[in-house]
Each structure stands twice: as C-alpha cells, then as structure tokens.
Design a protein around this motif. Structure first.
Motif, PDB file in Angstrom:
ATOM      1  N   MET A 140     101.704 -54.937  16.201  1.00 43.77           N
ATOM      2  CA  MET A 140     100.416 -54.734  16.830  1.00 43.77           C
ATOM      3  C   MET A 140      99.654 -56.057  16.792  1.00 43.77           C
ATOM      4  N   ASN A 141      99.038 -56.405  17.895  1.00 36.78           N
ATOM      5  CA  ASN A 141      98.227 -57.608  18.023  1.00 36.78           C
ATOM      6  C   ASN A 141      96.952 -57.279  18.775  1.00 36.78           C
ATOM      7  N   LYS A 142      96.123 -58.278  18.966  1.00 40.71           N
ATOM      8  CA  LYS A 142      94.891 -58.135  19.748  1.00 40.71           C
ATOM      9  C   LYS A 142      94.837 -59.219  20.803  1.00 40.71           C
ATOM     10  N   VAL A 143      94.232 -58.880  21.930  1.00 34.81           N
ATOM     11  CA  VAL A 143      93.926 -59.850  22.969  1.00 34.81           C
ATOM     12  C   VAL A 143      92.435 -59.751  23.266  1.00 34.81           C
ATOM     13  N   PHE A 144      91.804 -60.904  23.420  1.00 38.88           N
ATOM     14  CA  PHE A 144      90.389 -60.987  23.772  1.00 38.88           C
ATOM     15  C   PHE A 144      90.310 -61.587  25.164  1.00 38.88           C
ATOM     16  N   LEU A 145      89.584 -60.920  26.066  1.00 34.96           N
ATOM     17  CA  LEU A 145      89.480 -61.332  27.463  1.00 34.96           C
ATOM     18  C   LEU A 145      88.001 -61.498  27.805  1.00 34.96           C
ATOM     19  N   LEU A 146      87.636 -62.676  28.279  1.00 36.56           N
ATOM     20  CA  LEU A 146      86.238 -62.977  28.594  1.00 36.56           C
ATOM     21  C   LEU A 146      86.106 -63.293  30.081  1.00 36.56           C
ATOM     22  N   TRP A 147      85.136 -62.648  30.732  1.00 35.42           N
ATOM     23  CA  TRP A 147      84.846 -62.867  32.149  1.00 35.42           C
ATOM     24  C   TRP A 147      83.462 -63.470  32.300  1.00 35.42           C
ATOM     25  N   SER A 148      83.113 -63.882  33.517  1.00 32.74           N
ATOM     26  CA  SER A 148      81.742 -64.237  33.873  1.00 32.74           C
ATOM     27  C   SER A 148      80.960 -62.938  34.019  1.00 32.74           C
ATOM     28  N   LYS A 149      79.643 -62.986  33.786  1.00 35.64           N
ATOM     29  CA  LYS A 149      78.827 -61.767  33.882  1.00 35.64           C
ATOM     30  C   LYS A 149      78.920 -61.125  35.261  1.00 35.64           C
ATOM     31  N   ASP A 198     105.946 -50.068  29.011  1.00 31.83           N
ATOM     32  CA  ASP A 198     106.566 -50.600  27.798  1.00 31.83           C
ATOM     33  C   ASP A 198     105.546 -51.102  26.785  1.00 31.83           C
ATOM     34  N   SER A 199     104.554 -51.842  27.253  1.00 29.20           N
ATOM     35  CA  SER A 199     103.537 -52.384  26.349  1.00 29.20           C
ATOM     36  C   SER A 199     102.221 -51.665  26.611  1.00 29.20           C
ATOM     37  N   ASN A 200     101.643 -51.118  25.557  1.00 26.35           N
ATOM     38  CA  ASN A 200     100.441 -50.305  25.669  1.00 26.35           C
ATOM     39  C   ASN A 200      99.222 -51.045  25.140  1.00 26.35           C
ATOM     40  N   PHE A 250      97.295 -54.050  21.166  1.00 26.42           N
ATOM     41  CA  PHE A 250      98.449 -53.807  22.015  1.00 26.42           C
ATOM     42  C   PHE A 250      99.732 -53.872  21.211  1.00 26.42           C
ATOM     43  N   GLN A 251     100.765 -53.227  21.779  1.00 28.95           N
ATOM     44  CA  GLN A 251     102.085 -53.207  21.170  1.00 28.95           C
ATOM     45  C   GLN A 251     103.107 -52.848  22.227  1.00 28.95           C
ATOM     46  N   GLY A 252     104.353 -53.124  21.939  1.00 32.02           N
ATOM     47  CA  GLY A 252     105.439 -52.795  22.852  1.00 32.02           C
ATOM     48  C   GLY A 252     106.491 -53.885  22.847  1.00 32.02           C
ATOM     49  N   PRO A 286     102.385 -71.679  23.180  1.00 32.45           N
ATOM     50  CA  PRO A 286     101.293 -70.704  23.038  1.00 32.45           C
ATOM     51  C   PRO A 286     100.585 -70.366  24.352  1.00 32.45           C
ATOM     52  N   GLU A 287     100.490 -71.304  25.265  1.00 32.42           N
ATOM     53  CA  GLU A 287      99.841 -71.016  26.549  1.00 32.42           C
ATOM     54  C   GLU A 287     100.661 -70.003  27.351  1.00 32.42           C
ATOM     55  N   GLU A 288     101.978 -70.140  27.323  1.00 34.92           N
ATOM     56  CA  GLU A 288     102.858 -69.189  28.005  1.00 34.92           C
ATOM     57  C   GLU A 288     102.722 -67.797  27.383  1.00 34.92           C
ATOM     58  N   TYR A 289     102.646 -67.754  26.058  1.00 32.75           N
ATOM     59  CA  TYR A 289     102.450 -66.481  25.367  1.00 32.75           C
ATOM     60  C   TYR A 289     101.146 -65.818  25.810  1.00 32.75           C
ATOM     61  N   GLU A 290     100.049 -66.572  25.807  1.00 26.28           N
ATOM     62  CA  GLU A 290      98.758 -66.026  26.236  1.00 26.28           C
ATOM     63  C   GLU A 290      98.813 -65.536  27.676  1.00 26.28           C
ATOM     64  N   ASN A 291      99.462 -66.299  28.555  1.00 29.47           N
ATOM     65  CA  ASN A 291      99.566 -65.898  29.964  1.00 29.47           C
ATOM     66  C   ASN A 291     100.348 -64.594  30.131  1.00 29.47           C
ATOM     67  N   ARG A 292     101.435 -64.458  29.381  1.00 37.18           N
ATOM     68  CA  ARG A 292     102.244 -63.238  29.497  1.00 37.18           C
ATOM     69  C   ARG A 292     101.483 -62.015  28.986  1.00 37.18           C
ATOM     70  N   ILE A 293     100.779 -62.176  27.881  1.00 37.88           N
ATOM     71  CA  ILE A 293     100.005 -61.055  27.348  1.00 37.88           C
ATOM     72  C   ILE A 293      98.837 -60.742  28.278  1.00 37.88           C
ATOM     73  N   ARG A 294      98.176 -61.785  28.796  1.00 37.99           N
ATOM     74  CA  ARG A 294      97.098 -61.567  29.770  1.00 37.99           C
ATOM     75  C   ARG A 294      97.608 -60.769  30.956  1.00 37.99           C
ATOM     76  N   ASP A 295      98.778 -61.125  31.471  1.00 36.98           N
ATOM     77  CA  ASP A 295      99.327 -60.427  32.627  1.00 36.98           C
ATOM     78  C   ASP A 295      99.636 -58.959  32.316  1.00 36.98           C
ATOM     79  N   LEU A 296     100.164 -58.690  31.128  1.00 39.04           N
ATOM     80  CA  LEU A 296     100.409 -57.305  30.732  1.00 39.04           C
ATOM     81  C   LEU A 296      99.095 -56.529  30.606  1.00 39.04           C
ATOM     82  N   ALA A 297      98.073 -57.170  30.027  1.00 37.59           N
ATOM     83  CA  ALA A 297      96.761 -56.534  29.894  1.00 37.59           C
ATOM     84  C   ALA A 297      96.153 -56.269  31.265  1.00 37.59           C
ATOM     85  N   MET A 298      96.271 -57.233  32.161  1.00 32.23           N
ATOM     86  CA  MET A 298      95.711 -57.065  33.502  1.00 32.23           C
ATOM     87  C   MET A 298      96.443 -55.963  34.278  1.00 32.23           C
TER      88      MET A 298
END
Length: 157
Positions: A1-10, A29-31, A51-53, A68-80
């Motif tokens: 289990m991990n966490k992702v933090f996603l920040l947008w513009s207002k 697969d990943s929830n 998230f996990q999976g 690490p940038e590739e890791y963040e991109n892949r997790i971001r894509d799964l989250a999106m």
C-alpha cells in the motif's frame, strides 16, 4: 500500500468540494481510494489516495529507485484512469504529483500497521509499554489504540 498526492490549479478542480472520500467501483488491477482534504487544508486543490495492486507494485519495484519520475508518471496514470472513470475523460492532468515508495524503502518495508485477525483490544497498549526499567520505548502509529495506521496516531504517541 502506498499514497499518491495530486495537486491541481484551483480553476481545474473537478471533484465535489464537500465529499471527503471518493472511490471508483470499477474492477481493475490497481485500486485507489481518494481523499479530499479541501475542507481542512485551506481549500488547496489536492487529492491524495491510498493505492495497491500488482501494476502499482510492479512499477514501484522497477522504477522507484532507479527512475523515480517514471514511477510517478505510471502511478499518476493509474490514478487518473480511476478518476476519469468517476468524472469523465476531460478532467485535466494534475500540476504536481508525489508518490510514496514504502514497499521498497529499506527502513519501512511497507506502509503501516493493521489489526490482525483475532488481535486483542489491549495488544496495542502492550506494544506501547516500556521494556526493561524504562530503558526501551516504542512510539508510532502502531502503538496508538485508537488512531493506528494514521499520521495523527504517530504524532500523538
């Protein structure tokens, strides 16, 4: 289990302000379970998710330390993918992404504690007691009887 933090513009906020937990019911697969702290963080346009999976675990194993940038991109894509399932394909990409890598961290080797099956009500209390003549003390979220598995529990101990 991990966490992702996603920040947008207002101006890019697409989720309801007063809904604190957002969950995608689609089987994948990943929830992700998203939390919306806007009511508590000065209205920052931020979501974070547990998230996990196996796809997320494979990305962490393959890229967290070396790319690490590739890791963040892949997790971001799964989250999106999960967010787009709830809010449609037109939602914008986040401006910033931060992802934990607890499973491959040599010091944590995982995310946090949990109650095992048949765990007694006093087990966390016993874990928090000093060993010896007050020589060894344990603290952290695992020792808090009510707020285990949380940052608040870690802080309060």
């Amino acid at each position: 289990m991990n966490k992702v933090f996603l920040l947008w513009s207002k101006e890019d906020v697409f989720w309801p302000r007063d809904t604190e937990v957002l969950g995608d019911l689609e089987e994948r697969d990943s929830n992700f379970v998203f939390c919306n702290p806007r009511q508590h963080n000065g209205d920052l346009p931020l979501l974070f998710a547990f998230f996990q999976g196996s796809l997320a675990d494979a990305a962490e194993e393959a890229f967290a330390h070396t790319h690490p940038e590739e890791y963040e991109n892949r997790i971001r894509d799964l989250a999106m993918e999960s967010l787009r399932s709830m809010f449609g394909n037109e939602i914008p990409m986040p401006k910033k992404v931060v992802v934990t890598k607890w499973n491959v961290d040599e010091y944590t080797m995982g995310a946090y504690s949990f109650n095992k099956v048949k765990m007694g009500k006093l087990d966390r209390y016993f874990l928090s007691q000093p060993i010896g003549k007050d020589q060894l003390f344990f603290a952290g979220e695992a020792t808090h009887r009510r707020y285990f598995a949380t940052t608040a529990g870690a802080f309060m101990t």
